[in-house]
Scaffold this motif. Structure first.
Motif, short mmCIF file in Angstrom:
data_model
loop_
_atom_site.label_atom_id
_atom_site.label_comp_id
_atom_site.label_asym_id
_atom_site.label_seq_id
_atom_site.Cartn_x
_atom_site.Cartn_y
_atom_site.Cartn_z
N TRP A 54 -10.84 6.86 -16.66
CA TRP A 54 -9.73 6.11 -17.25
C TRP A 54 -8.75 7.06 -17.93
O TRP A 54 -7.55 7.00 -17.71
CB TRP A 54 -10.28 5.10 -18.26
N ALA A 59 -0.40 10.47 -16.26
CA ALA A 59 -0.69 9.07 -15.95
C ALA A 59 -2.18 8.81 -16.07
O ALA A 59 -3.01 9.63 -15.67
CB ALA A 59 -0.19 8.73 -14.55
N SER A 60 -2.55 7.66 -16.62
CA SER A 60 -3.96 7.32 -16.81
C SER A 60 -4.58 6.80 -15.53
O SER A 60 -3.88 6.41 -14.58
CB SER A 60 -4.11 6.27 -17.91
N TYR A 62 -6.10 4.05 -15.35
CA TYR A 62 -5.74 2.63 -15.32
C TYR A 62 -4.40 2.44 -14.60
O TYR A 62 -4.25 1.55 -13.74
CB TYR A 62 -5.66 2.09 -16.74
N GLU A 63 -3.41 3.29 -14.92
CA GLU A 63 -2.11 3.19 -14.26
C GLU A 63 -2.21 3.50 -12.77
O GLU A 63 -1.57 2.87 -11.93
CB GLU A 63 -1.12 4.15 -14.94
N PHE A 64 -3.04 4.50 -12.44
CA PHE A 64 -3.27 4.84 -11.03
C PHE A 64 -3.86 3.65 -10.28
O PHE A 64 -3.44 3.32 -9.17
CB PHE A 64 -4.21 6.04 -10.95
N ARG A 66 -3.71 0.40 -11.03
CA ARG A 66 -2.74 -0.69 -10.87
C ARG A 66 -1.74 -0.37 -9.75
O ARG A 66 -1.41 -1.23 -8.93
CB ARG A 66 -2.00 -0.93 -12.18
N ARG A 67 -1.29 0.87 -9.71
CA ARG A 67 -0.34 1.25 -8.66
C ARG A 67 -1.00 1.22 -7.29
O ARG A 67 -0.39 0.80 -6.30
CB ARG A 67 0.22 2.65 -8.96
N ALA A 99 -7.44 -5.14 -13.38
CA ALA A 99 -6.49 -4.24 -12.72
C ALA A 99 -6.88 -3.94 -11.29
O ALA A 99 -6.08 -3.40 -10.53
CB ALA A 99 -6.37 -2.93 -13.51
#
Length: 230
Positions: A54, A59-60, A62-64, A66-67, A99
């Motif tokens: 995480w 970039a976290s 989590y962001e990875f 979601r993308r 997510a």
């Protein structure tokens, strides 16, 4: 072929421990230290499962994630992801799963448990793929019992559908008529082996207008195989 795993972890010692443990279990393991290198690996090679930290620099994870679920290509969006993180609170677990994570492992963890979770998730992913077979423009969806070739629907009866789905689920493997009877008709059905030839002709006839009849190939003296190779 061994499953290909991607370990995304910025802590070198942790990444080495996880990757080494999974290599010992027989997996092909690639490593990434941040989101940018994770994307490069995904775009450059086949990845069957991602183990994702995480907390990453920049970039976290989590962001990875979601993308990946929103913007990845169809194959990337379906790659199973296990979040591996020290964030143990229930809200974080819920957030990660919402997510798009398929599983959530909290540090510190047992390497043996991690391997078990990887095996289970790979099995579930394989089962899901088996419900939808795609090859050479042909799409066979077992849940809806529909067959399409390059977007055009093909009408098949139930037995013809089972026969095509079974062959396409095991590409390039030769099956005898007796084996096809067992797998597409069932062990308790007693019919002549030449029935397989009749059904193969029907499937080929249905696929012929779409240029896909050659996918079912006769192997003289053995039986049939499904292949999209020339």
């Amino acid at each position: 072929m061994a499953a290909s795993l991607l370990v995304v972890e910025d802590e070198p010692a942790m990444r080495e421990m996880v990757a080494g443990n999974l290599r010992e279990a027989g997996y092909e393991v690639r490593e990434a230290e941040d989101v940018a290198s994770a994307w490069r690996t995904l775009r450059a090679s086949r990845v069957d499962l991602v183990l994702l930290d995480w907390m990453l620099p920049g970039a976290s994870g989590y962001e990875f994630l979601r993308r990946l679920r929103r913007e990845g290509d169809p194959a990337e969006r379906e790659v199973p992801v296990i979040l591996v993180t020290a964030r143990a609170d229930e809200p974080d677990r819920v957030r990660g799963l919402d997510a798009g994570a398929d599983d959530y492992v909290v540090k510190p963890f047992s390497p043996r448990e991690l391997r078990a979770r990887v095996r289970a998730l790979l099995r579930r992913a394989a089962d899901a793929r088996a419900d939808r077979v795609e090859a050479g423009g042909l799409v066979i969806d077992r849940e809806s019992c529909r067959v399409q070739v390059r977007g055009v629907e093909v009408g098949l009866g139930p037995t013809e559908f089972r026969l095509l789905h079974f062959l396409a689920s095991h590409p390039d493997r030769v099956w005898s008529r007796a084996q096809l009877l067992d797998n597409a008709w069932g062990h308790d059905v007693f019919i002549e082996e030449r029935t397989v030839d009749v059904q193969v002709r029907r499937v080929r006839k249905a696929l012929a207008p779409h240029g896909a009849d050659g996918y079912i190939q006769t192997v003289r003296g053995f039986g049939y195989r499904f292949s999209v190779a020339d």
